[in-house]
Design a protein around this motif. Sequence first.
Motif, mmCIF file in Angstrom:
data_model
loop_
_atom_site.group_PDB
_atom_site.id
_atom_site.type_symbol
_atom_site.label_atom_id
_atom_site.label_comp_id
_atom_site.label_asym_id
_atom_site.label_seq_id
_atom_site.Cartn_x
_atom_site.Cartn_y
_atom_site.Cartn_z
ATOM 1 N N GLY A 124 -11.078 6.857 20.135
ATOM 2 C CA GLY A 124 -11.958 7.420 21.155
ATOM 3 C C GLY A 124 -13.492 7.011 20.998
ATOM 4 N N HIS A 125 -14.194 7.709 21.690
ATOM 5 C CA HIS A 125 -15.469 7.547 21.582
ATOM 6 C C HIS A 125 -16.313 8.919 22.275
ATOM 7 N N THR A 126 -17.562 9.183 21.833
ATOM 8 C CA THR A 126 -18.254 10.203 22.600
ATOM 9 C C THR A 126 -18.765 9.824 23.838
ATOM 10 N N GLU A 127 -19.551 10.809 24.636
ATOM 11 C CA GLU A 127 -20.290 10.433 25.896
ATOM 12 C C GLU A 127 -21.394 9.617 25.542
ATOM 13 N N CYS A 128 -21.392 8.489 26.617
ATOM 14 C CA CYS A 128 -22.637 7.558 26.712
ATOM 15 C C CYS A 128 -23.926 8.069 26.510
ATOM 16 N N SER A 129 -24.894 7.389 25.732
ATOM 17 C CA SER A 129 -26.092 8.215 25.621
ATOM 18 C C SER A 129 -26.934 7.989 26.959
ATOM 19 N N THR A 130 -26.469 7.306 27.882
ATOM 20 C CA THR A 130 -27.321 7.006 29.209
ATOM 21 C C THR A 130 -26.438 6.536 30.291
ATOM 22 N N THR A 131 -26.656 7.119 31.199
ATOM 23 C CA THR A 131 -25.874 6.543 32.696
ATOM 24 C C THR A 131 -25.848 5.197 33.021
ATOM 25 N N CYS A 132 -26.961 4.465 32.511
ATOM 26 C CA CYS A 132 -26.906 3.274 33.137
ATOM 27 C C CYS A 132 -27.769 2.374 32.102
ATOM 28 N N GLY A 133 -28.071 1.011 32.083
ATOM 29 C CA GLY A 133 -29.040 0.484 31.450
ATOM 30 C C GLY A 133 -28.506 0.068 29.811
ATOM 31 N N THR A 134 -27.269 0.191 29.611
ATOM 32 C CA THR A 134 -26.816 -0.201 28.391
ATOM 33 C C THR A 134 -27.170 0.970 27.332
ATOM 34 N N GLY A 135 -26.329 1.994 27.316
ATOM 35 C CA GLY A 135 -26.750 2.936 26.479
ATOM 36 C C GLY A 135 -25.582 2.860 25.082
ATOM 37 N N LYS A 136 -25.598 3.712 24.172
ATOM 38 C CA LYS A 136 -24.904 3.891 22.965
ATOM 39 C C LYS A 136 -23.904 5.169 22.946
ATOM 40 N N ARG A 137 -22.706 4.764 22.478
ATOM 41 C CA ARG A 137 -21.761 5.813 22.311
ATOM 42 C C ARG A 137 -21.242 5.610 20.807
ATOM 43 N N GLN A 138 -20.751 6.817 20.299
ATOM 44 C CA GLN A 138 -20.457 6.874 18.819
ATOM 45 C C GLN A 138 -18.728 6.694 18.955
ATOM 46 N N VAL A 139 -18.168 6.039 17.913
ATOM 47 C CA VAL A 139 -16.877 5.643 17.860
ATOM 48 C C VAL A 139 -16.221 6.851 17.109
ATOM 49 N N VAL A 140 -15.136 7.384 17.455
ATOM 50 C CA VAL A 140 -14.314 8.384 16.646
ATOM 51 C C VAL A 140 -13.135 7.760 15.958
ATOM 52 N N LEU A 141 -12.983 7.922 14.920
ATOM 53 C CA LEU A 141 -12.139 7.366 13.914
ATOM 54 C C LEU A 141 -10.957 8.263 13.515
ATOM 55 N N GLU A 142 -9.989 7.771 13.180
ATOM 56 C CA GLU A 142 -8.850 8.432 12.719
ATOM 57 C C GLU A 142 -8.103 7.638 11.523
ATOM 58 N N CYS A 143 -7.566 8.375 10.459
ATOM 59 C CA CYS A 143 -7.012 8.005 9.473
ATOM 60 C C CYS A 143 -5.391 7.668 9.681
ATOM 61 N N VAL A 144 -4.676 6.593 9.640
ATOM 62 C CA VAL A 144 -3.507 6.242 9.871
ATOM 63 C C VAL A 144 -2.579 5.376 8.968
ATOM 64 N N GLU A 145 -1.455 5.405 8.794
ATOM 65 C CA GLU A 145 -0.857 4.543 7.841
ATOM 66 C C GLU A 145 -0.692 2.969 8.587
ATOM 67 N N LYS A 146 -1.139 2.133 7.622
ATOM 68 C CA LYS A 146 -1.274 0.993 8.405
ATOM 69 C C LYS A 146 -0.339 0.419 9.222
ATOM 70 N N ASP A 147 0.952 0.576 8.614
ATOM 71 C CA ASP A 147 2.275 -0.302 9.191
ATOM 72 C C ASP A 147 2.721 0.422 10.295
ATOM 73 N N SER A 148 2.907 1.828 10.199
ATOM 74 C CA SER A 148 3.573 2.620 11.226
ATOM 75 C C SER A 148 2.463 3.390 12.215
ATOM 76 N N GLN A 149 1.075 3.166 11.953
ATOM 77 C CA GLN A 149 0.238 3.566 12.839
ATOM 78 C C GLN A 149 0.321 5.035 12.870
ATOM 79 N N THR A 150 0.725 5.779 11.958
ATOM 80 C CA THR A 150 1.292 7.271 11.988
ATOM 81 C C THR A 150 -0.185 7.913 11.291
ATOM 82 N N ALA A 151 -0.752 9.089 12.128
ATOM 83 C CA ALA A 151 -1.723 9.711 11.580
ATOM 84 C C ALA A 151 -1.481 10.541 10.335
ATOM 85 N N VAL A 152 -2.478 10.273 9.488
ATOM 86 C CA VAL A 152 -2.360 11.047 8.273
ATOM 87 C C VAL A 152 -3.724 11.897 8.080
#
Length: 633
Positions: free
Chosen positions: A236-264
Amino acid sequence: MAGLWQQPCYLGQGRVLALLHLICLLSPATGALPWDNTGGSSPLECICWQQFEVVKGNFSRTFLHVGYHKIAEIPAGACNISIQETKKSPNYLALLSQRGVSIINGNWLINRPGIYVALGTYLTYRRPNEIRSRNGESITAPGPLTEDLHVYLIYQQPFPTVQYEYSMPLNRYLAPEPGTPSAVLPLAETVDFSYPDDDGKTKQSIIKEAWHPNQVPSYPTVNSESHVTYTWIKNGHTECSTTCGTGKRQVVLECVEKDSQTAVPADFCHPAIETTKWEEDCNIQPCPAYWDVGEWSECSRRCGPGTQHRQVICRQVTDVHASGTETSVTVKSEMCGSSDMPVTQSTCQLKICSQWDIRSEWSPCSVPCGVGQRTREVVCVSNQGDVDDDQECNMNLKPDTIENCDMGLCARSWFTSIWSQRCSAECGRGSRTRSVVCLMDHVTNLPLDSCEGERPPEVTSCDSGPCQNRLEWYTGPWSQCSAECGNGTQTRSVACILNSDGQMEVVDQLKCSSLSKPITSQPCRLKPCGVQWYVTEWSACSRTCNAGFRVREVRCLADNIVPSDRCDPSFILESREECNKQPCVAEIDPLCSDKYHNCMVVVQARLCVYSYYRSVCCASCSLVSINKEPAVT
């Protein structure tokens, strides 16, 4: 894994604008393993300095309106700030926050040099010694700024030049908090990375430069016992820093087991990745156009109602940078809505105009009678009642401060001095004199005919006794001055008289030679002439007959006999004229003959100008004199 503890921090390949440093501080060992979260604080505490981009600018103008002019807007997060005047001048630097709050030299108040705390940093304001230094003002700050900083110039003198410089971070990598286990790997190492996109599908990406803001490295962690690989994925990601004109948003990371994609739990993955704030572009569509309103110009009048103008431009934001700054372009006014355009002209009034104030009545006349002058005090007063310079008021409307006054006719009377003590004659009848003047009651000389009544006599007769054959000089009255103006002369007659018991007889002046002879002429000056034409005497005529010419010098002189160019050219006197216009007639004198046979040599040698040669060569010299200049004796 002990080797990981000693692995140095370094940058991989990439376009680096500033060095990225990592200082690793080694604390006393606790025996805890690097990945053991149950242990105490980590024995390795890393502080990572970010990569910076240096921004430089120069502000230079020829002429500006007196007042505040914006130089630059330094965004929040900027470090190593330096603002410097290139040379000493009466201009000032000024700093305001983005909300318009004065930090240094705002609101038309000049602060003293020193250190000021604002926007999360220390700002050092320097104004070098005005006598010894040639450097201008400067403001420096280490940063980072907590909000935007607006830099202004207070314009006082033409040709201002200001240079500014600051640094902006390019990446978002932050050092782990103390106590967080960390294994430091080469940040530019190429590793596999996978995360599900917004559609739930798996997307593969290769990390080539660790400082790229829109890429998230995985740094998978391998469990040595079960050979299970854990990795970070985008969740996921956070809300965009601006509503227009190319803003920035932060990526939300989650740790998973690589093969099964299970959250750990997050502890299973590399902790350095989670603590990094990864960003991506968002809302890239252009922003709506808006009116960019400039500052008002100076009022057109120093006092009273005037007008002021400002620039209004329709702009559109095309990009919003991570530093908070924006990139905008000028667009047509229709995109902003012409009906909503802010006004570009407004009325203004800096202050109420000063006015003339008559502070006193007319003074008494300067004379008790006749025509004199009187004065009064008139000052320029501001609307606060203070006395201003006369230039602050309209000079065309200033009331008179001096005028003539007529006190009526003055009383006039004749005044005489006492008679002279000595008689003018040592024997016989003579005269005594006195001075007579016409005066007013306030001691002002008047012409002698301005007093009423008969003028008292200035000469009276006296008798010094009988004279016996006495010789004396007798003088007549002075003549009129030879010039109506300027310098002239006047003369009188002087005679030697033999006085014998009142009988006067004129005798030869030689008989009075033993007596001091009175002067017969003296200079006189009736009035100044001003400028007038002066001439010399005419020269001798160039010919004795058949129309020759003569010349004289003409000059314009002032009354003090110095050259001037103010004479009337229409009255200039001739400097050349013809003379001896009568035709030449050869007259042969019977007695005029040459006494020598070589008189032609005398003529050729031009010796006829001498009387001797004219007499001995009379005939020859007479023939040439008809067509030559007159002889010189």
